[in-house]
Scaffold this active site. Structure first.
Site, short mmCIF file in Angstrom:
data_model
loop_
_atom_site.label_atom_id
_atom_site.label_comp_id
_atom_site.label_asym_id
_atom_site.label_seq_id
_atom_site.Cartn_x
_atom_site.Cartn_y
_atom_site.Cartn_z
N CYS A 128 39.07 40.04 20.22
CA CYS A 128 40.38 40.48 19.71
C CYS A 128 41.18 41.35 20.68
CB CYS A 128 40.21 41.27 18.41
SG CYS A 128 39.08 40.48 17.25
N GLU B 145 39.92 32.43 32.43
CA GLU B 145 39.18 33.44 31.66
C GLU B 145 38.38 32.76 30.54
OE1 GLU B 145 42.10 34.71 33.30
OE2 GLU B 145 40.36 35.55 34.30
N ASN C 31 40.84 32.98 40.19
CA ASN C 31 39.47 33.51 40.14
C ASN C 31 38.46 32.48 39.66
OD1 ASN C 31 41.14 34.36 37.61
ND2 ASN C 31 39.05 34.13 36.88
N ASP D 289 37.56 38.64 39.20
CA ASP D 289 38.89 38.13 38.84
C ASP D 289 39.90 38.39 39.94
OD1 ASP D 289 40.98 37.00 37.43
OD2 ASP D 289 41.25 38.67 36.05
N HIS E 270 45.21 42.38 21.02
CA HIS E 270 45.54 43.53 20.16
C HIS E 270 45.26 44.87 20.83
CE1 HIS E 270 46.77 41.39 16.55
NE2 HIS E 270 45.82 40.51 16.81
N TRP F 61 51.08 39.31 39.40
CA TRP F 61 52.06 38.24 39.62
C TRP F 61 53.46 38.78 39.91
CZ3 TRP F 61 56.41 38.30 36.77
CH2 TRP F 61 56.37 39.10 35.63
N THR G 166 52.00 28.96 32.55
CA THR G 166 52.92 30.09 32.47
C THR G 166 53.80 30.18 33.72
OG1 THR G 166 51.25 31.57 33.43
CG2 THR G 166 51.38 31.49 31.02
N VAL H 271 49.90 40.73 30.69
CA VAL H 271 48.81 41.60 31.07
C VAL H 271 49.34 42.56 32.14
CG1 VAL H 271 47.70 40.45 33.08
CG2 VAL H 271 46.31 41.37 31.22
#
Ligand code: CA
Length: 710
Positions: free
Chosen positions: A632, A207, A283, A328, A636, A416, A189, A564
């Site tokens: 999920c 993760e 992390n 993290d 979501h 970030w 990314t 996020v």
């Protein structure tokens, strides 16, 4: 064949050739732009201050523009020059590059476009066709943070792990390299950086379970030059490079099975004088240190700043911000290089505000720690011991011994979203976050390929919070002006939302930031006074830049909510930008720009449609709730409340309900980004998940109906 037919054929071929070659001619500013960007030009970026040649404009990544036609006196007259619709509702995180009036940006799903920086006209587009099924490997939305331009080529990483070189004039593919093992859930990314003809690229995935590394590829040939693994592999096999032998002494157990983590997914900086590349690492994988490295150990080089030789990839020094990471706490956050007077002496420093809540100033030549001070409230450590350079833990984050609410959260005191340093004010501007987070140990943790592997029991945390009727934790975000010499805050502006945009500072005594609640704002860099604001009606997380074309200075930002914590946040995030339809816009502003802002209507909060009748038992609903918060919620949203980026399942249509199992288990909506999960979810699990979605839809629908009748 008749002569006529032959003639027609020749003519057809001739016309076709003409059409094809016209199709690849450079358009607009690309026809005359000097795209031959190299290290000398980036090092002398101030000599062409109208361009934004590299990710942070300069190798020092200060994100400061020397342009001052737009300044504190006239910024009130700023208006939209142009906007460009990205037609995407997923996360927009890119920082543009501008060279001689040509702008290069990335969009969700790693699509690259070139725009005319004066008009916003599209010049070319390249879609690497990332398989939509790969989206489930992205921890934090299908985002991309930008390209690099070098010697006539555009470079970027694709979500599925490719490094791609394009012809900057035409957008045609030059080469692509798979930089990752596709059997593992790696993603890219971050934007590549280019140093001495080497394209440096990292990756993400900690993760889910990967081993982090950084790779340098030859910019012209695409050949691999060096690779530095940030954590050791199986020590019974030869170490790939000598640094790993030292690092392996700081690990226990069989960390390599899951991967160890340490992914370098975003920040880099380069000092041409010291010829040193700086890279931030991520992390641990899994998060839970007791499961990752039973018996302890610092776990090098997790959560570290690495100083490297860019030619060889050998380590010069390292500084680990969070030994034994457990939360993290990545150190992949923005790294800024500057020269500062510390204790009366000019020092070459490196600055970072990683997730763990401490603002670090290091001597970038030696790695010596000069200061480490909390820039947000934290409870996991009391301070950093300046003798050892290690944080002193309080036990407040020790969730192995019981449920703990930890500050900062895995989102970090800062994520970030880039900071900026203004050499004029000598202040660093930080998009800061306050968010406590509930951690719970997962003693029965087992690695599951393709799932999130954290060793932290999210389902139990959620169940615990529901049972105890605990209110959602207070979260907030603010723009903080920080004096890195005096080690203190100078001013702050508190925002209504937790996640806000990256920051730009300019020589016009200005600081620009977009906000999560859909505004783009200019502040006085010295005082923090608000000088100008426009409603974008789009949440902003990306950082602005500044450039000039034909004497006009522009301030540009890619507006669009996502990434996020926007997608996980559930209710918290929902209260902010999700109230607008989230289709991204690249926006450029100039003094007396008179283009109307794109019309982005506020979303009407509509009634949740009546879900189908379910005869599931409450035990099945709870099973579904647990499964949901295992597999999920990462996309979501917590408690099945989406923040407007990925579908809100409470609002599922009749067709979705009818095809629920086909969607979850067979990939019926894979083309739209909803991957199949039959490798992790059984048919019975899918039924329980569906029962939970129906339960949540009914629950919130009933509440809405009651509110309507009041
Ligand atoms: Ca992470």
């Amino acid at each position: 064949m008749s002569v006529l037919t032959q003639r027609t054929r020749v003519l057809t071929v001739w016309v076709l050739t003409l059409v094809l070659s016209q199709g690849v001619l450079a358009q607009g500013p690309l026809s005359k732009a000097n795209l031959n960007v190299d290290g000398k030009r980036i090092s002398n970026a101030d000599e062409e201050s109208g361009n934004w040649l590299a990710h942070g404009r300069t190798y020092s990544e200060q994100r400061f523009s020397p342009l001052k036609n737009i300044n504190a006196d006239n910024v009130k007259d700023l208006g939209l020059a142009w906007s460009f619709s990205t037609d995407s509702g997923r996360g927009h995180e890119a920082s543009p590059i501008v060279v001689d009036g040509a702008m290069f940006i990335t969009l969700p799903w790693s699509i690259v476009i070139a725009l005319d920086a004066k008009t916003g006209d599209e010049l070319w587009r390249y879609d690497p066709l990332v398989p939509r099924s790969w989206g489930r490997n992205a921890c934090c939305d299908v985002v991309n943070r930008g390209v690099a331009v070098w010697k006539g080529f555009v470079y970027f990483g694709s979500l599925d792990g490719r490094l791609i070189s394009l012809d900057a004039k035409t957008g045609e593919l030059v080469w692509e390299k798979q930089t990752t093992d596709k059997d593992r859930p790696y993603t890219i990314t971050g934007a590549p950086r280019i140093v001495k003809d080497k394209v440096i690229i990292g990756n993400g995935g900690a993760e889910l379970g990967v081993r982090g590394y950084i790779t340098a590829y030859d910019a012209i040939s695409g050949d691999l030059v060096w690779r530095f693994f940030t954590v050791p592999g199986d020590p019974s096999k030869p170490f790939e490079h000598p640094e790993l032998e030292e690092a392996a002494k700081t690990w226990n157990g069989e960390w390599w099975e899951i991967g160890g983590g340490g992914t370098a997914w975003d920040s880099m900086a380069y000092d041409p004088e010291l010829d040193t590349l700086y890279v931030g690492t991520g992390n641990g994988s899994p998060w839970n240190r007791e499961l990752r490295s039973p018996g302890g150990g610092d776990n090098l080089y997790l959560s570290s700043i690495l100083a490297m030789n860019p030619d060889t990839g050998r380590l010069k020094w390292h500084y680990q911000t969070t030994p034994m990471d457990n939360w993290d706490y990545t150190a992949t956050q923005h790294i800024i290089l500057a020269d500062l007077p510390i204790d009366g002496k000019e020092r070459k420093v490196l600055m970072q505000a990683p997730k763990n809540g401490f603002f670090y100033v290091l001597d970038r030549e030696t790695g010596e720690l000069l200061s480490a001070d909390t820039y947000v409230d934290i409870n996991w450590a009391s301070h950093v011991d300046m003798k050892t350079g290690r944080p002193v833990e309080t036990g407040g984050g020790d969730y192995q011994s019981g449920f703990k609410v930890v500050l900062p959260s895995p989102t970090g005191g800062h994520n970030w979203h880039p900071m900026t340093y203004s050499p004029d004010t000598q202040l660093v501007y930080i998009p800061a976050i306050l968010e406590p987070f509930p951690f719970m140990h997962q003693p029965d943790f087992k690695y599951q390929k393709g799932a999130w592997n954290l060793g932290v029991d999210f389902p139990k945390s959620v169940a615990f919070a529901i049972q105890s009727k605990a209110p959602a934790p207070e979260t907030s975000g603010h723009l903080k002006a920080w004096n890195p010499v005096k080690k203190k805050e100078v001013w702050r502006v508190v925002h209504p939302t937790m996640a806000n945009g990256g920051i730009l500072s300019t020589a016009g005594n200005l600081v620009f930031q977009g906000t999560g609640d859909g505004r783009f704002v200019a502040y006085a860099a010295d005082s923090g006074d608000k000088l100008w604001e426009v409603k974008t009606n789009l949440g902003i997380v990306a950082p602005p830049i500044s450039y000039s074309v034909d004497g006009d200075q522009y301030i540009a930002v890619l507006a669009g909510w996502g990434g996020v914590p926007s997608i996980i946040g559930g209710d918290v995030a929902h209260a902010s930008a999700a109230k607008f339809a989230n289709f991204g816009q690249m926006m450029a502003f100039k003094i007396e720009g008179s283009t109307a802002m794109p019309e982005i209507a506020a979303k009407r909060i509509t009634m949740i449609p009546q879900p189908p009748v379910s005869s599931a038992s409450s035990a099945t609903v709870i099973q579904g709730q647990n499964l949901y918060h295992q597999y999920c919620f990462q996309c979501h949203g917590s408690l099945a409340v989406s923040a407007g980026v990925v579908s809100d399942l409470r609002y599922s249509t009749k067709v979705v309900h009818e095809n629920f199992k086909k969607i979850v288990l067979e990939g019926m909506l894979e083309g739209a980004g909803m991957a199949r999960f039959d490798d992790l979810i059984s048919e019975e699990d899918a039924e329980a998940l569906h029962a939970y979605i129906i339960f949540r839809a009914n629950q919130d629908r009933t509440a809405m109906l009651e509110a309507e009748n009041q």
